[in-house]
Design an enzyme around this catalytic site. Structure first.
Site, PDB file in Angstrom:
ATOM      1  N   ASP A  98       0.861  -1.271  -0.107  1.00 42.69           N
ATOM      2  CA  ASP A  98      -0.233   0.075   0.044  1.00 42.69           C
ATOM      3  C   ASP A  98       0.939   1.214  -0.141  1.00 42.69           C
ATOM      4  OD1 ASP A  98      -1.958  -1.937   0.026  1.00 42.69           O
ATOM      5  OD2 ASP A  98      -2.798  -1.203   1.857  1.00 42.69           O
TER       6      ASP A  98
ATOM      7  N   ASP B 126     -15.355  -3.284  -2.316  1.00 45.43           N
ATOM      8  CA  ASP B 126     -15.074  -3.344  -0.851  1.00 45.43           C
ATOM      9  C   ASP B 126     -16.257  -2.946   0.039  1.00 45.43           C
ATOM     10  OD1 ASP B 126     -12.196  -3.085  -1.906  1.00 45.43           O
ATOM     11  OD2 ASP B 126     -12.431  -1.052  -2.140  1.00 45.43           O
TER      12      ASP B 126
END
Length: 245
Positions: free
Chosen positions: A8, A130
């Protein structure tokens, strides 16, 4: 089932968030390429990159880092998510050596965009769903829609989507275990293979997912667990290879 290390990216650094909150991040290092090399050396067969700044900005912010990783490992399949909302961005990443682009927010707000991109870039489109309590979140998880994740997965069933990355936001970065039941529900909602994400903590989670992989689960993304050492990707991938034989 592939074990896919996550990198990330925030402000050029390699970080992990808890539940997608930008102000609750842990910086693991300032050299994402070095982290990529670490996972490649351990036998990773794909990398999952996320441009966190890009997810909030709606356009690539850490694109130069993504390109650097893709150039450093030209043989390694790489998938990138975060801020991918135009054909130009997709084309840029694919030309830079990235193999798969993940469409998230735009898939929820404009499903037809996914249909079009699957035609234009066949074999390279992944949809990122998500979810919070089953409903899809958008804009870096800052907004929760009224769209059920399983309904959206079914909507893309015949569009040519390569895979779906399904993330349970409540579990992401929390080291509380993967939501196996919700992942299986997602896999059953459409014929598109599902990559599980969020909450994977140790081998118990890998075993639990591998046990139900035949439902259509093709991979598991792991972040904090491999950075903090509660999961070893060599052991995890070896286990999945044995189970699938």
């Amino acid at each position: 089932m592939l074990i896919i290390p996550a990198i990330d990216l925030k402000d050029g650094n390699c970080v992990r968030l808890r539940q997608g909150l930008m102000d609750d991040s842990t910086v693991f290092g300032e050299d994402p390429v070095a982290f990529a090399r670490q996972w490649v050396d351990k036998g990773a067969r794909r990398l999952h990159l996320v441009d966190l700044n890009g997810a909030f900005a709606g356009k690539p912010v850490n694109g130069d880092v993504v390109t650097a990783i893709a150039k450093a490992f030209p043989e390694l399949p790489i998938q990138i998510g975060g801020g991918i909302r135009s054909a130009e961005t997709i084309e840029h990443y694919l030309q830079a050596g990235v193999n798969y682009v993940i469409i998230g927010t735009k898939a929820v707000k404009e499903p037809e965009f996914v249909t079009e991109m699957c035609k234009q870039f066949a074999g390279h489109i992944i949809v990122g769903l998500d979810a919070k309590n089953g409903f899809v979140a958008t804009d870096g998880w800052a907004e929760v829609s009224e769209v059920k994740a399983t309904d959206l997965a079914a909507r893309f069933a015949s569009d040519g989507v390569t895979e779906i990355v399904y993330t349970d936001i409540a579990r992401d970065g929390m080291m509380q275990g993967v939501n196996v039941e919700a992942t299986v529900d997602m896999a059953k909602a459409s014929p598109i293979p599902v990559i599980a994400s969020g909450g994977i903590t140790d081998m118990n989670d890998i075993r639990a997912l591998a046990k139900v992989a035949s439902a259509g689960i093709s991979g598991a993304i792991t972040g904090r667990a491999i950075y903090e050492g509660t999961l070893d990707i060599v052991e995890a991938q070896a286990y999945c290879d044995i189970v699938s034989d």
